[in-house]
Structure formats: structure tokens, C-alpha cells
Design an enzyme around this catalytic site. Structure first.
Site, PDB file in Angstrom:
ATOM      1  N   PRO A  88      -5.443  -4.076  -4.409  1.00  0.00           N
ATOM      2  CA  PRO A  88      -3.916  -3.644  -4.320  1.00  0.00           C
ATOM      3  C   PRO A  88      -3.113  -4.986  -4.669  1.00  0.00           C
ATOM      4  O   PRO A  88      -2.250  -5.037  -5.517  1.00  0.00           O
ATOM      5  CB  PRO A  88      -3.373  -3.035  -3.224  1.00  0.00           C
ATOM      6  CG  PRO A  88      -4.793  -2.556  -2.493  1.00  0.00           C
ATOM      7  CD  PRO A  88      -5.801  -3.567  -2.744  1.00  0.00           C
ATOM      8  N   GLU A 115      -8.941  -0.930   4.511  1.00  0.00           N
ATOM      9  CA  GLU A 115      -7.969  -1.709   4.161  1.00  0.00           C
ATOM     10  C   GLU A 115      -8.335  -2.668   3.489  1.00  0.00           C
ATOM     11  O   GLU A 115      -7.515  -3.919   3.120  1.00  0.00           O
ATOM     12  CB  GLU A 115      -7.340  -2.382   5.507  1.00  0.00           C
ATOM     13  CG  GLU A 115      -7.110  -1.183   6.406  1.00  0.00           C
ATOM     14  CD  GLU A 115      -5.794  -0.283   5.888  1.00  0.00           C
ATOM     15  OE1 GLU A 115      -5.553   0.890   5.854  1.00  0.00           O
ATOM     16  OE2 GLU A 115      -4.911  -0.887   5.150  1.00  0.00           O
ATOM     17  N   ARG A 157     -15.748  -0.817 -24.124  1.00  0.00           N
ATOM     18  CA  ARG A 157     -15.426  -0.405 -25.517  1.00  0.00           C
ATOM     19  C   ARG A 157     -14.908  -1.424 -26.506  1.00  0.00           C
ATOM     20  O   ARG A 157     -14.876  -1.308 -27.671  1.00  0.00           O
ATOM     21  CB  ARG A 157     -13.990   0.494 -25.519  1.00  0.00           C
ATOM     22  CG  ARG A 157     -12.825   0.060 -25.124  1.00  0.00           C
ATOM     23  CD  ARG A 157     -11.803   0.926 -24.959  1.00  0.00           C
ATOM     24  NE  ARG A 157     -11.189   1.466 -26.170  1.00  0.00           N
ATOM     25  CZ  ARG A 157     -10.485   0.707 -27.080  1.00  0.00           C
ATOM     26  NH1 ARG A 157      -9.904  -0.468 -26.810  1.00  0.00           N
ATOM     27  NH2 ARG A 157      -9.899   1.243 -28.290  1.00  0.00           N
ATOM     28  N   ASP A 172      -5.925  -1.076 -31.504  1.00  0.00           N
ATOM     29  CA  ASP A 172      -5.382   0.055 -30.651  1.00  0.00           C
ATOM     30  C   ASP A 172      -4.020  -0.713 -29.718  1.00  0.00           C
ATOM     31  O   ASP A 172      -3.661  -1.707 -29.906  1.00  0.00           O
ATOM     32  CB  ASP A 172      -6.364   0.595 -29.544  1.00  0.00           C
ATOM     33  CG  ASP A 172      -7.009  -0.693 -28.672  1.00  0.00           C
ATOM     34  OD1 ASP A 172      -6.592  -1.754 -28.746  1.00  0.00           O
ATOM     35  OD2 ASP A 172      -7.975  -0.364 -27.973  1.00  0.00           O
TER      36      ASP A 172
HETATM   37  C1  LIG Z   1      -0.407  -0.863   6.674  1.00  0.00           C
HETATM   38  C2  LIG Z   1       0.160  -1.475   5.845  1.00  0.00           C
HETATM   39  C3  LIG Z   1       1.077  -2.556   6.114  1.00  0.00           C
HETATM   40  N1  LIG Z   1      -0.733  -1.854   5.063  1.00  0.00           N
HETATM   41  C4  LIG Z   1      -0.089  -2.558   3.671  1.00  0.00           C
HETATM   42  C5  LIG Z   1      -1.256  -2.791   2.560  1.00  0.00           C
HETATM   43  N2  LIG Z   1      -1.815  -1.823   2.248  1.00  0.00           N
HETATM   44  C6  LIG Z   1      -2.762  -2.449   1.064  1.00  0.00           C
HETATM   45  C7  LIG Z   1      -3.855  -1.445   0.946  1.00  0.00           C
HETATM   46  C8  LIG Z   1      -3.573  -0.071   0.357  1.00  0.00           C
HETATM   47  C9  LIG Z   1      -4.945   0.533  -0.003  1.00  0.00           C
HETATM   48  C10 LIG Z   1      -6.179   0.147   0.141  1.00  0.00           C
HETATM   49  C11 LIG Z   1      -7.340   0.920  -0.157  1.00  0.00           C
HETATM   50  N3  LIG Z   1      -8.177   0.028  -0.903  1.00  0.00           N
HETATM   51  C12 LIG Z   1      -9.608  -0.459  -0.256  1.00  0.00           C
HETATM   52  C13 LIG Z   1     -10.083  -1.066  -1.452  1.00  0.00           C
HETATM   53  C14 LIG Z   1      -9.259  -1.061  -2.479  1.00  0.00           C
HETATM   54  C15 LIG Z   1      -9.510  -1.626  -3.858  1.00  0.00           C
HETATM   55  C16 LIG Z   1      -8.396  -1.218  -4.685  1.00  0.00           C
HETATM   56  C17 LIG Z   1      -7.253  -0.765  -4.241  1.00  0.00           C
HETATM   57  C18 LIG Z   1      -6.142  -0.505  -5.092  1.00  0.00           C
HETATM   58  N4  LIG Z   1      -5.089   0.399  -4.827  1.00  0.00           N
HETATM   59  N5  LIG Z   1      -4.163   0.144  -6.076  1.00  0.00           N
HETATM   60  C19 LIG Z   1      -4.684  -0.304  -7.228  1.00  0.00           C
HETATM   61  N6  LIG Z   1      -4.014  -0.514  -8.358  1.00  0.00           N
HETATM   62  C20 LIG Z   1      -5.989  -0.732  -6.494  1.00  0.00           C
HETATM   63  C21 LIG Z   1      -7.087  -1.451  -7.497  1.00  0.00           C
HETATM   64  N7  LIG Z   1      -7.505  -2.138  -8.381  1.00  0.00           N
HETATM   65  C22 LIG Z   1      -7.069   0.092  -3.135  1.00  0.00           C
HETATM   66  C23 LIG Z   1      -8.188  -0.320  -2.192  1.00  0.00           C
HETATM   67  C24 LIG Z   1      -6.305  -1.226   0.660  1.00  0.00           C
HETATM   68  C25 LIG Z   1      -5.521  -1.799   1.027  1.00  0.00           C
HETATM   69  C26 LIG Z   1      -2.779  -1.219   3.394  1.00  0.00           C
HETATM   70  C27 LIG Z   1      -1.696  -0.729   4.400  1.00  0.00           C
END
Ligand SMILES: CC(C)N1CCN(Cc2ccc(Cn3ccc4ccc(-c5n[nH]c(N)c5C#N)cc43)cc2)CC1
Length: 242
Positions: A88, A115, A157, A172
Site C-alpha cells: 500500500p 500487515e 501486453r 492505448d
Molecule cells: C492499523 C493501521 C494503522 N494500519 C495502517 C496501514 N495499513 C496498511 C496495510 C493495509 C493492507 C495491507 C494488506 N496487504 C498485505 C500485503 C499487501 C500488498 C499490497 C496491498 C495493497 N493495498 N492497496 C494497494 N494498492 C496494494 C498494492 N499494490 C495490501 C497488502 C497491509 C498494510 C495497515 C493498518
């Protein structure tokens, strides 16, 4: 291009073997190998996560299992890898990223869950190979697998021979910095809506101008940020209306 994906949900990546990518794999344009992270655990519960240092909600993926997995996967092929870790907090994955990745001999994807992955994994491999933490968009997913499907499709692609019509990739959205305009096909009238006259005129100059105008109009309305980012020399006098 060789693509390796390490994940605790290999079944999630099964679509990589379907349709476009399936044909590309069959044609030998892309090799895709999926690896179950739990293959590198040594306990009966196949544990891949643990509580975060410093406290906080959720669990973090353990560095030991990732280190053993990535060492083994990277060593399984001689081509130098770029390690891609969806996250994220990653840099935005864009069409420019896809074009850059399409020039790589090998991409190794590390799909996190929970996480995320202990930061020392990225830090360790960054000393040996290019490592990118990338995000596919400003929304929160549950893991990296969906992001890998998006990234692999956007990259594959662009590889010569993967798309039936290579002009598609060249023309595209985002290739000229603009969103593409509306597209039409038969019938000429559908539910009382006619295809724009100019597209049936045979006047290729007028058609090109009309398409450019619709692309500029749509970009100005939906993605003014793309229009603002266009270099000056990419807009000609006729474009100044937008
Ligand atoms: C409690 C609080 C303060 N925390 C604050 C920060 N949050 C961040 C957090 C949130 C969810 C995840 C789940 N997760 C695990 C591995 C992973 C890889 C990609 C993605 C991902 N999400 N969105 C995208 N565009 C992505 C991409 N590319 C999500 C992933 C991981 C980390 C977690 C919660």
C-alpha cells in the site's frame, strides 16, 4: 521473460495461465512459475507470520521464511531479477512502470499478506538486486496477489508477440499521455443512438482530429492531472481549446 511469484495463495494466481497470458506462455514469450511460501516453513503449522514489534493490530510476515523462499527462487534461474513487492505504501505503478518492467529479463514478485512483510526482507535484497515496492492504486487490498495479476497483465501486453494487434499497445490510454476517446462499432444506430457522422465519413484527417478532440475533452474532464502533466510540445495549436 521469466516471472516468478511467491505467495501463500498460489491458486489466486491461476488466471495468469488463462487467455492472453496463457497464449504468451504457450508461445514461450513468458515463463510463469508460482511458488507457495509455506514450502519454506519448518514447523507443523507452517507459520509465516508473527506479532509486530512495537505492538499494533495484525501480524507481520516473518523474514526467515521469506529469505529462504527468495534465495531459493532467485537461484532457480540464472537471469538477474528485479524483485517487485506490491505494498500500500509503494510507489505508484503506472504505464511508465509497465514499460520499464517490459524490458526486464526476469521479474520476481513477493506477495505479502497480513500487515505486510518484515522490512528487512526488502532492505536485504535491495543490496543485491533492484527492488521496487509498488502500489497499483489508492485503495486498500488484503494482499499483494491482485496487484500481481494487474502488473503482470499490464507488462505482458507490451511484450512483442503477446497482443494480436501491436498497434493496440502503442495507441492505448496513457501512451500519448491522454485517455482514449469513445469507440464505436456496428450497428450504425443502436437504441436510437447513431455513430458520430465523422467516423463514417472516410475523411481520415477529420477522424483523427475528432478522436484527438474527444481524448482531450475526456482527459480534461476525468483526469486534468494528466493534461497538466503533458509537456508543452505535446499539445498543438488545435489542442489549445482544452
Ligand atoms: C492499523 C493501521 C494503522 N494500519 C495502517 C496501514 N495499513 C496498511 C496495510 C493495509 C493492507 C495491507 C494488506 N496487504 C498485505 C500485503 C499487501 C500488498 C499490497 C496491498 C495493497 N493495498 N492497496 C494497494 N494498492 C496494494 C498494492 N499494490 C495490501 C497488502 C497491509 C498494510 C495497515 C493498518
Amino acid at each position: 521473460m521469466r516471472i516468478d511469484v511467491v505467495t501463500i495463495f498460489p491458486g489466486y494466481l491461476a488466471p495468469l495461465r488463462e487467455s492472453l497470458l496463457g497464449r504468451a506462455a504457450d508461445a514461450g514469450l513468458i515463463e510463469v512459475a508460482l511458488h507457495d511460501l509455506r514450502s519454506w516453513t519448518h514447523d507443523v503449522h507452517q507459520t509465516v507470520d508473527d506479532a509486530p514489534y512495537g505492538g499494533g493490530p495484525g501480524m507481520v510476515m516473518r523474514p526467515q521464511v521469506w529469505g529462504e523462499a527468495l534465495d531459493a527462487v532467485i537461484a532457480s534461474d540464472s537471469r538477474p531479477p528485479r524483485l517487485v513487492v506490491p505494498a500500500p505504501a509503494g510507489r505508484s505503478f503506472t504505464q511508465a512502470t509497465a514499460r520499464a518492467y517490459a524490458t526486464e529479463q526476469r521479474l520476481v514478485f513477493a506477495c505479502g499478506r497480513y500487515e505486510g512483510i518484515d522490512q528487512r526482507v526488502v532492505d536485504h535484497y535491495s543490496r543485491q538486486f533492484p527492488v521496487d515496492e509498488v502500489s497499483i492504486g489508492d485503495y486498500v487490498l488484503v494482499g499483494g496477489e491482485a496487484a500481481v495479476l494487474v502488473i503482470v497483465e499490464a507488462v505482458a501486453r507490451l511484450l512483442p508477440g503477446v497482443l494480436g494487434n501491436p498497434r493496440s499497445a502503442a495507441e492505448d490510454s496513457f501512451s500519448d499521455g491522454l485517455l482514449e476517446g469513445p469507440a464505436y462499432t456496428r450497428p450504425e444506430v443502436w437504441r436510437g443512438q447513431a455513430v458520430p457522422e465523422v467516423l463514417r465519413s472516410g475523411n481520415h484527417g477529420a477522424i483523427a482530429r475528432w478522436r484527438r478532440d474527444r481524448a482531450l475533452e475526456r482527459t480534461a474532464k476525468r483526469r486534468p492531472d494528466l493534461l497538466a502533466a503533458l509537456p508543452e510540445d505535446r499539445l498543438d495549436a488545435a489542442d489549445q481549446a482544452f
